[in-house]
Design an enzyme around this catalytic site. Structure first.
Site, PDB file in Angstrom:
ATOM      1  N   LYS A   1       0.633  -1.032  -0.005  1.00 59.97           N
ATOM      2  CA  LYS A   1       0.316   0.038  -0.160  1.00 59.97           C
ATOM      3  C   LYS A   1       0.935   1.075  -0.329  1.00 59.97           C
ATOM      4  O   LYS A   1       0.578   2.321  -0.889  1.00 59.97           O
ATOM      5  CB  LYS A   1      -0.968  -0.241   1.315  1.00 59.97           C
ATOM      6  CG  LYS A   1      -2.230  -0.923   0.845  1.00 59.97           C
ATOM      7  CD  LYS A   1      -3.703  -1.016   2.162  1.00 59.97           C
ATOM      8  CE  LYS A   1      -4.373  -1.422   2.074  1.00 59.97           C
ATOM      9  NZ  LYS A   1      -3.736  -2.522   2.674  1.00 59.97           N
TER      10      LYS A   1
ATOM     11  N   SER B   1       1.368 -10.040  -0.592  1.00 66.02           N
ATOM     12  CA  SER B   1       0.539  -8.321  -0.540  1.00 66.02           C
ATOM     13  C   SER B   1       1.627  -7.468   0.938  1.00 66.02           C
ATOM     14  O   SER B   1       1.755  -6.844   1.097  1.00 66.02           O
ATOM     15  CB  SER B   1      -0.198  -8.180  -0.720  1.00 66.02           C
ATOM     16  OG  SER B   1      -1.010  -9.437   0.553  1.00 66.02           O
TER      17      SER B   1
HETATM   18  C1  LIG Z   1      -5.156  -4.302   2.215  1.00 62.39           C
HETATM   19  C2  LIG Z   1      -4.196  -5.039   2.049  1.00 62.39           C
HETATM   20  C3  LIG Z   1      -4.988  -6.316   0.783  1.00 62.39           C
HETATM   21  C4  LIG Z   1      -6.154  -5.467   0.104  1.00 62.39           C
HETATM   22  O1  LIG Z   1      -6.066  -4.774  -1.409  1.00 62.39           O
HETATM   23  P1  LIG Z   1      -6.993  -3.920  -1.234  1.00 62.39           P
HETATM   24  O2  LIG Z   1      -6.029  -3.277  -2.458  1.00 62.39           O
HETATM   25  O3  LIG Z   1      -7.645  -3.390  -0.284  1.00 62.39           O
HETATM   26  O4  LIG Z   1      -8.045  -4.710  -1.666  1.00 62.39           O
HETATM   27  C5  LIG Z   1      -3.750  -7.185   0.698  1.00 62.39           C
HETATM   28  N1  LIG Z   1      -2.563  -7.825   1.403  1.00 62.39           N
HETATM   29  C6  LIG Z   1      -2.365  -6.969   2.607  1.00 62.39           C
HETATM   30  C7  LIG Z   1      -0.880  -7.376   3.111  1.00 62.39           C
HETATM   31  C8  LIG Z   1      -3.553  -5.580   2.891  1.00 62.39           C
HETATM   32  O5  LIG Z   1      -2.615  -4.620   3.165  1.00 62.39           O
END
Ligand SMILES: *Cc1c(COP(=O)(O)O)cnc(C)c1O
Length: 330
Positions: free
Chosen positions: A63, A313
């Site tokens: 993010k 992510s």
């Molecule tokens: C926010 C987040 C997601 C999901 O992302 P979106 O953009 O809200 O769909 C997935 N993995 C992690 C680690 C996150 O912080």
């Protein structure tokens, strides 16, 4: 309830040009993350699996790409008034990191039981933390009330073209690192990450498949995608990165247009995938970051022999969460 196709999306969809601009802006703030082949995971899935290590970014999640891109574009007066965000932790860390870089005071609304590792990191970056409500959506409502009262810039976690263009750089980067990738599996909460993945991948080659994954215990985005309208759904997942009760118009519109498939996985499958990421890829993921592996295992038959990138992510698991998961795994 708004319709995703007709929702007040006066908001223009970001384009590949926006992603290229984001990449130039991010260059001086964030290094590219590694894309590593994962032989242990390849054996498990029966495909050529690569892991995109967004868990290695500062703040420990993808993010931050969006936060830096958005804050870089705010005018000095807006920065001076300060920015607001609501978050289970990673969007808040992204905004706090970027606000610190660009000299804006930041206030982050988090649910009362937020992951303490994430809350401590937000405070460490100089942001004010306000604990408000039982879950993300309660915190979001409190944050929106403050924004309405003060006129400070509220940074939504999904309906922000600059966030989506910023996070899309992960997919642009991974396709540069390995242009042969055929399938990208990306976790979905509000959908900004997956919308960004679609934006970059489809602009490069429409045949690159983008598959989204959400927890079956928080399926708002999945239901909204299937139905073509923004619907709410119960939120009971332990995977706080995916924990939203609502879907957002801008990412939903982009996902309706471009996402190839969207699967649900159980929280137990996510727990097992966290353990498998540790055991077979020596990678510490938070729950949301392991969801793509859970999806790949579920889709084993369809992915056989293909070149598959998993977007890891984020890595912000707390020691308490990790202990519980490892104990349960025996
Ligand atoms: C926010 C987040 C997601 C999901 O992302 P979106 O953009 O809200 O769909 C997935 N993995 C992690 C680690 C996150 O912080």
């Amino acid at each position: 309830m708004a319709d995703a196709r007709t929702a007040p999306t006066t908001m223009a969809w970001p384009t590949l040009r926006d992603v290229l601009e984001a990449r130039r802006r991010l260059h001086e703030h964030l290094l590219a993350t590694a894309l590593h082949p994962a032989p242990g995971l390849s054996a498990l899935v029966g495909a050529e699996v690569l892991v995109k290590h967004e868990n290695h970014l500062p703040t420990g999640s993808f993010k931050v790409r969006g936060g830096v891109n958005l804050l870089s574009q705010l005018d000095p007066a807006t920065r001076g008034r300060g920015v607001l965000a609501a978050s289970t932790g990673n969007h808040g860390q992204s905004v706090a990191f970027a606000a610190q870089r660009f000299g804006a005071p930041a206030t982050i609304f988090v649910p009362e039981d937020a992951n303490p590792v994430k809350v401590a990191a937000i405070r460490q970056m100089g942001a004010t933390v306000v604990a408000a409500g039982a879950d993300f959506d309660d915190a979001r409502v409190a944050c929106e009330a403050q924004a309405a009262a003060t006129g400070q810039r509220y940074i939504h976690s999904g309906d922000e073209p600059l966030l989506i263009a910023g996070v899309a750089t992960h997919t642009l980067e991974l396709l540069e690192q390995d242009p042969a990738v055929e399938v990208i599996v990306v976790p979905i909460g509000g959908g900004s990450g997956a919308a960004g993945a679609c934006l970059a991948a489809k602009a490069i080659d429409r045949r690159i498949a983008v598959i989204g994954v959400q927890s079956a215990a928080a399926p708002a985005a999945h239901r909204s995608w299937l139905q073509g309208t923004l619907v709410e759904a119960p939120m009971e997942t332990f995977a706080e990165g995916l924990a939203t009760r609502t879907a957002f118009a801008l990412p939903q519109g982009m996902l309706r247009a471009h996402l190839d498939d969207f699967v649900l996985v159980s929280d137990d499958a996510i727990r097992a995938a966290m353990v498998a990421m540790l055991e077979h890829a020596r990678t510490l993921c938070e729950a949301a970051g392991a969801a793509p592996l859970a999806a790949a295992l579920q889709l084993r038959d369809r992915l056989r022999g293909r070149r598959v990138a998993l977007i890891c992510s984020g890595g912000n698991v707390s020691p308490g969460q990790l202990r519980t998961i490892l104990d349960a795994a025996g």
